[in-house]
Design an enzyme around this catalytic site. Structure first.
Site, mmCIF file in Angstrom:
data_model
loop_
_atom_site.group_PDB
_atom_site.id
_atom_site.type_symbol
_atom_site.label_atom_id
_atom_site.label_comp_id
_atom_site.label_asym_id
_atom_site.label_seq_id
_atom_site.Cartn_x
_atom_site.Cartn_y
_atom_site.Cartn_z
ATOM 1 N N HIS A 51 0.862 -1.186 0.000
ATOM 2 C CA HIS A 51 0.000 0.000 0.000
ATOM 3 C C HIS A 51 0.896 1.234 0.000
ATOM 4 O O HIS A 51 2.059 1.174 0.443
ATOM 5 C CB HIS A 51 -0.887 0.005 1.253
ATOM 6 C CG HIS A 51 -2.015 -0.984 1.214
ATOM 7 N ND1 HIS A 51 -3.094 -0.917 2.072
ATOM 8 C CD2 HIS A 51 -2.235 -2.054 0.416
ATOM 9 C CE1 HIS A 51 -3.927 -1.904 1.815
ATOM 10 N NE2 HIS A 51 -3.431 -2.617 0.812
ATOM 11 N N GLU A 53 1.050 3.909 1.826
ATOM 12 C CA GLU A 53 1.596 4.304 3.133
ATOM 13 C C GLU A 53 2.753 3.401 3.566
ATOM 14 O O GLU A 53 3.739 3.868 4.149
ATOM 15 C CB GLU A 53 0.523 4.228 4.220
ATOM 16 C CG GLU A 53 -0.718 5.052 3.977
ATOM 17 C CD GLU A 53 -1.827 4.240 3.324
ATOM 18 O OE1 GLU A 53 -1.562 3.572 2.308
ATOM 19 O OE2 GLU A 53 -2.961 4.286 3.821
ATOM 20 N N CYS A 81 -6.137 2.040 5.933
ATOM 21 C CA CYS A 81 -6.794 0.783 6.294
ATOM 22 C C CYS A 81 -6.220 0.274 7.619
ATOM 23 O O CYS A 81 -5.336 0.905 8.202
ATOM 24 C CB CYS A 81 -6.568 -0.257 5.195
ATOM 25 S SG CYS A 81 -4.886 -0.937 5.183
ATOM 26 N N CYS A 84 -2.314 -0.289 7.479
ATOM 27 C CA CYS A 84 -1.535 0.956 7.439
ATOM 28 C C CYS A 84 -1.707 1.749 8.733
ATOM 29 O O CYS A 84 -0.752 2.369 9.215
ATOM 30 C CB CYS A 84 -1.930 1.776 6.211
ATOM 31 S SG CYS A 84 -1.486 0.929 4.673
#
Lengths: 156, 156
Positions: A51, A53, A81, A84
């Site tokens: 992801h 991040e 999410c 993260c």
């Protein structure tokens, strides 16, 4: 100030979109300097950890030579999410700024408040809604185009 | 069966302990085969993402060439934290087996039930308490020795 860095996160999101990834981008800023960037690469890498991040946090820790991202602000176009949000807690990032809410999977303000959890050993300041329209529109356009593409290629 | 794989996770934890890391180990098993292993490397790597589970998940996705770790079971000596619980959700791991509870930071059964959250798009079956005494003792011994070391080196 927040908008300047969110624009850079949006540029990262655009890079993801260009290669067919869900457009989400992130930057880590420390003392006014962008020390790390990342954009979603999940499909390209086929790695669940990539992801935006996570990539930015990974790079920031390399730059600082520390797992503690003290003094850093993470800018991300979409509400983080659960993974993260957890990485933000684990890396002790003091400030998170995000653009659009993620009502289905966001765990900062939508489904949960994982960055303001008194039982964890770290809490982060949160600023949300920065360039929300731009961040949200980029995602909506992406999914609209994807649905259209799938509609036109039923056997694909 | 679970004990056999948990012993391998304990071997991984021992590798972490040998290099001065908090002894936590993980293995990913698919169709009876260990496809990935990992041990905590946070201090060595100075990277907040290098928990045992994250390293094992990262490797498993490389081995399978997919971000979906379908058919996999993750064995880990300690109850996963919020980041690792999130990574389990994101990688769709169907079954998680762990040894000792983490009352301070565990988010599978202790503080939260993140692997049984109906609002997430994935839930995992959880088996806990496998070789709990061995997993717990290894951690307790590590922290006891660390406290003793610090006591003997007050100026360190």
């Amino acid at each position: 100030m927040h908008e300047t860095y969110m624009k850079l996160a949006l540029e990262e999101a655009r890079k993801a979109e260009t290669i067919g990834e869900v457009p989400i981008g992130a930057v880590v800023v420390r003392q006014g300097e962008v020390i790390a960037t990342g954009h979603n690469l999940r499909e390209t890498s086929q790695n669940p950890l990539t992801h935006a991040e996570m990539i930015a946090i990974n790079r920031a820790s390399e730059v600082l030579g520390s797992w503690r991202l003290e003094g850093c602000t993470l800018y991300v176009t979409l509400e983080p999410c659960v993974m993260c949000s957890g990485a933000i807690v684990m890396s002790r990032i003091p400030h998170v700024v995000y653009g659009a809410n993620d009502k289905k999977g966001g765990t900062v303000e939508s489904l949960m408040h994982l960055l303001d959890e008194p039982r964890f050993n770290h809490r982060a300041l949160v600023t949300s809604g920065v360039l929300e329209a731009e961040c949200s529109t980029m995602l909506k356009s992406f999914f609209k185009a994807l649905r259209q593409k799938r509609k036109n290629q039923p056997g694909d």
